[in-house]
Design an enzyme around this catalytic site. Structure first.
Site, short mmCIF file in Angstrom:
data_model
loop_
_atom_site.label_atom_id
_atom_site.label_comp_id
_atom_site.label_asym_id
_atom_site.label_seq_id
_atom_site.Cartn_x
_atom_site.Cartn_y
_atom_site.Cartn_z
CG ASP A 536 94.30 45.90 -8.43
OD1 ASP A 536 94.60 45.47 -9.55
OD2 ASP A 536 93.31 46.63 -8.23
CD GLU A 573 97.97 46.19 -11.80
OE1 GLU A 573 97.80 45.64 -12.90
OE2 GLU A 573 97.04 46.57 -11.07
#
Length: 949
Positions: A536, A573
């Site tokens: 993340d 990400e």
């Protein structure tokens, strides 16, 4: 990534503690935390230029005070101006390297003591009056003096159990051990006061399965006090319900925590380019699946219903197995580590099977009272179904989630959250276990991994090391109670917590946060046999941390650990934003920085080009697949030339994306220029595995929802289905790593919810019985959607949109056939940049291209070099995004429709015709044609621009 934070009503303490206490009486003197102690001999601080002298002052009693320009309390460390940073220091502290540097005159032992208390920097005028003071931030000196590379947390050995806690700024640490009833059985001190910051406790083997907490006496700047914190272990491997206590558990040696045959499992990892990923949430997958035992729904154990070894085969697992048989390799699980945002005790929750009246037992609000009286003992789900049947755009379903507000409504009490709220990084989340108390969660995660392995699927877990749920004195604060001010990233001027991620940002540029990240991933890989890790907000971590992680994983081997660590796939990400943006603090792990590492990055370029931007951000602006220029929707006010310009730009982005988003891939763009993929800030990879190609994941609107918002209102249902499948085909037929959200293949909807992180099971669950795809089941929760409700009402009420079982069966079958086509030939999964640059060619390019057609050939002919597919000379993939069939002349002879498609579910593709090198492509279709080898390698076009880079 979760964009917002929820505070649960049943957890009352604030998340970040009180505002930082000002140690001085006058704010004119004290400001922020501008001084940075970066090394034992250096402090960075833009002290006032008119200062006669400056000093560090520290106090182990936190008694430094200011009165009438005088400072009392504490001990003094002298500072001298004129010091300089080394080249390494200038890089490591680049964001503050342009500030003044002072020499610190102190010995190491004094510094070791100083950081255990209140530390400030003070400037004095020529009359020795304090004129300015600021708090000192000192992670740099902590890294220099206290970095530790040994084992932390609990460790089992022949003599008993050890547990180590790294707390270099603590003045004292003890451990309290508890029995099952949480009654203390003893308070124990560390062997000795540590020099390296590691407090070492030794216990007998009887500690196994007992619970424990540390008592840490430590200064915290948040309240300017010496605190006595009761805190769990940052390296906890097991926990009590709701994580009030850590638990001793032996991950390696306890056979009762292992499924049968666990130690014998050896997973050989595929090449990264052979991976395809399907993303799910634990609850979404099974919470409404009636073919799963009621006690297993929404839990790890739902995945064990795989039909193997006497277990029943659930609808959800059957769905996954069918995808795996078509070629799918990896199942991505949203975070499964311990989180703070869900109450693990079902008795303290409100879930959809409960009676509606239960809502008012937890939430007192006049807007809910009448509904509770009206619906009484009727299950909440049945009430919601009735309300949605009466009015598909009703506000009444979302109201309990949002009354009296998101942080106090139903969302605060149900069992659902995406899980991007890390509490403990190394222990599984208890709410997904059949018993949240203790080590059962360990066994059940392993049962899940084993069952998925038996079903032919590798397991990805979503890891969130970029922030914690809380800091300061909060009940949910762990790291920041153990070493206050170290594990997180603070503003270099104000000292305020950076929160660009959503929450309290961690700082992996600090050595021991990097260690925690790496140790945690190694634990999940080694003891849970996890095959891949999705990071993340990876761009908030340094690139070198991710590379160090790769090196650490590579030390795990099949022979010694049962894990092929060198080949575990990492992706994340790589977004570039926040206080770290543009490499301000370190070289980030962002898209354009990670080329050559082999670490994947989500490819938003191809996503937005195919589907258009997210409806919530860009409105009805269309993408290549859903009508730009070719069939504009009612809101497109651009003139035709601008529409065409946009379409051709999207086509170029798709072409680069389908070529693995390679930075060096040469092609002819819409301006008739031979450029490489990095032109126009598109391509960023140096290896195809570094591009994770996707069109939807848990964030933002689903593909189905977003597409319906973009399409003309009067478009027929058949076209809508074909456009959806055309969109997935761009991902499944491209070079790189395909990624899809759970249910994309069955038209998954969230009723237009743009951010369903806390929207409950009603909006998030997936129905594998295909009774519903969740379209038009009420307006989505107000907190992130109400500004679009007027448009949602129109879109969700469109009479042209009516999804039935046959539609979902059709799209699922075609999606699986797309996967089968992908895995029918290695040409779809080229491994190197050179192979892609040579073999992949795009036709119909430049300013005179036929709008709406993308044509990609992949050569295995003589010009390509070594034969990769012994049966084919090449493949031609054609996409037509127009409402009507279109023709294109390619000039390749001997082409046939791919046999999977020729015998496949989508009979429209059977209408593809080839005549004298001209191909007719049906409307809204993706067609794959093959040229078979006739005994030896033949001719097939390669990229003509290879030599023109």
């Amino acid at each position: 990534m979760k964009r917002y934070l929820i505070v649960l009503l049943f957890f009352l303490p604030v998340l970040t503690g009180a505002a930082e206490t000002n140690i001085f009486d006058e704010e004119r003197i004290f400001s922020g935390a501008e001084a940075h102690w970066i090394a034992s001999d250096k402090l960075i601080w833009n002290a006032p230029l008119n200062a006669e002298r400056v000093e560090i002052r520290y106090s182990l009693q936190a008694d430094i005070r200011f009165s009438d320009d005088e400072v009392t309390g504490g001990e003094i460390i002298k500072l001298e101006p004129g010091a300089a940073l080394t080249r390494r220091q200038s890089d490591k502290f680049r964001h503050i390297s342009d500030r003044r540097v002072f020499r610190v005159n102190s010995d190491t032992e004094t510094i070791r003591q100083a950081v255990k208390g209140q530390v400030v920097a003070i400037a004095y005028d020529n009359e020795d009056r304090a004129i300015y003071a600021t708090r000192v931030q000192f992670p740099g000196i902590i890294d220099e003096l206290f970095s530790y590379d040994g084992i932390l947390g609990p460790a089992y050995h022949e003599e008993g159990i050890d547990v180590k806690l790294w707390a270099p700024t603590a003045q004292s640490v003890s451990i309290t051990v508890y029995n099952d009833s949480k009654n203390p059985v003893g308070i124990f001190q560390a062997d000795e006061i540590p020099e390296n910051g590691v407090w070492h406790f030794r216990g007998p083997e009887e500690w196994d399965r007992m619970f424990y907490r540390f008592t840490v006496e430590v200064y915290h700047h948040i309240n300017n006090e010496i605190n006595r914190f009761e805190v769990t272990d940052p390296y906890s491997v097991s926990l009590s319900t709701d994580s009030y206590y850590s638990q001793f558990a032996d991950l390696k040696g306890d056979e009762s925590l292992k499924p049968a045959g666990w130690d014998e499992i050896r997973k050989v990892q595929p090449r990264p380019v052979d991976i395809s990923i399907y993303e799910t949430h634990i609850r979404d997958f099974s919470i409404i699946d009636t073919s799963v035992h009621a006690g297993h729904r929404g839990t790890y154990m739902a995945f064990t219903h795989n039909g193997i070894g006497g277990d029943n085969l659930s609808k959800g697992m059957n769905h996954l197995i069918q995808l795996a048989e078509a070629g799918l390799t990896h199942l991505h699980l949203l975070p499964i580590n311990d989180i703070a945002s869900v109450n693990e005790n079902p008795a303290n929750r409100i879930d959809l099977h409960h009676p509606y009246s239960r809502i008012c037992g937890f939430i007192e609000h006049e807007e809910l009272t009448d509904a509770c009286a009206r619906y009484g003992d009727t299950p909440i789900r049945e009430v919601f179904e009735m309300l949605a049947d009466e009015d598909p755009v009703t506000e009444k379903i979302q109201k309990p989630y949002n009354v009296p507000g998101r942080m106090n409504g139903l969302a605060a009490y149900d069992g659902f959250n995406w899980g991007y709220d890390p509490f403990h990084f190394n222990a599984p989340e208890g709410s997904y276990a059949t018993d949240p108390e203790g080590a059962q969660r360990i066994l059940e995660v392993r049962e899940m991994v084993k069952a998925l392995h038996e079903a032919g699927l590798k397991v990805v877990i979503d890891v969130v090391y970029n922030h914690t749920f809380a800091s300061g004195t909060s009940r949910f604060s762990v790291l920041d109670k153990v070493v206050p001010g170290y594990y997180h990233r603070y503003n270099p001027n104000t000292g305020e917590m950076e929160t660009s991620t959503c929450c309290d940002n961690t700082a992996a540029e600090h050595a021991m946060m990097e260690k925690l990240l790496i140790d945690s991933v190694i634990l999940w890989a080694r003891y849970y046999k996890i095959d891949s890790f999705r990071f993340d907000l990876m761009g908030h971590h340094p690139r070198y941390v991710m590379e160090n992680l790769q090196k650490a994983l590579a030390m795990l081997t099949l022979e010694e650990h049962g894990v092929d660590g060198a080949n575990l796939y990492i992706y994340g990400e790589g977004w570039n934003f926040g206080e770290v943006a543009d490499n301000r603090i370190f070289e980030q792990a962002t898209q354009f920085n990670m080329g050559g590492t082999g670490i994947g990055n989500f490819n938003d370029r191809i996503r937005d080009a195919i589907r258009g931007g997210f409806f919530s951000w860009s409105g009805r602006e269309q993408g290549f697949a859903n009508g730009r220029y070719l069939f504009p929707n009612e809101d497109d006010e651009d003139n035709r030339s601008r529409q065409l310009e946009g379409l051709l730009s999207q086509a170029d982005r798709i072409r680069v994306g389908m070529a693995g988003n390679m930075a060096e891939y040469p092609y002819l763009n819409r301006f008739n220029e031979v450029v490489t993929g990095s032109n126009e800030y598109i391509g960023y990879t140096l290896l195809p595995q570094e591009s994770v190609n996707y069109i939807d994941k848990h964030d933002n609107e689903t593909l189905w929802d977003n597409t319906q918002a973009k399409l003309p209102f009067d478009l027929d249902m058949d076209s809508r289905l074909r456009i959806h499948l055309l969109s997935t085909a761009f991902i499944n037929y491209g070079q790189g790593v395909p990624f899809h959200q759970l249910g994309t293949d069955i038209l998954r909807s969230k009723s237009m919810d743009r951010n369903s992180f806390d929207s409950g099971d009603w909006f998030n669950s997936v129905d594998f019985s295909l009774e519903t795809n969740n379209w038009a089941i009420g307006l989505p929760p107000a907190w992130d959607n109400s500004d679009r409700w007027d448009e949602h009402r129109i879109i969700l009420s469109n009479p042209q949109i009516e999804v039935i079982r046959e539609h979902m069966e059709f799209t699922n079958a075609v999606f699986r056939e797309q996967l089968s086509v992908r895995y029918s030939s290695p040409l779809f999964r080229l491994e190197t940049a050179e192979e892609i640059k040579r073999r992949v060619k795009f036709h119909n390019t430049g300013p005179d291209q036929v709008p709406g057609i993308i044509a990609m050939s992949i050569s295995d002919g003589t010009c390509a070099g070594e034969t990769l597919d012994e049966y084919l000379d090449g493949i031609l993939v054609l996409f037509n995004s127009d409402l009507i069939a279109q023709q294109i002349h390619i000039g390749i002879r001997g082409l046939d429709l791919h046999p999977v498609l020729a015998e496949g579910t989508d009979t429209v593709l059977h209408n593809t015709s080839i005549s004298n090198g001209t191909i007719t492509i049906p409307a809204h279709s993706a067609v794959v044609l093959i040229k078979r080898q006739d005994g030896e390698q033949g001719s097939f076009p390669c990229n003509p621009f290879l030599e023109s880079e």
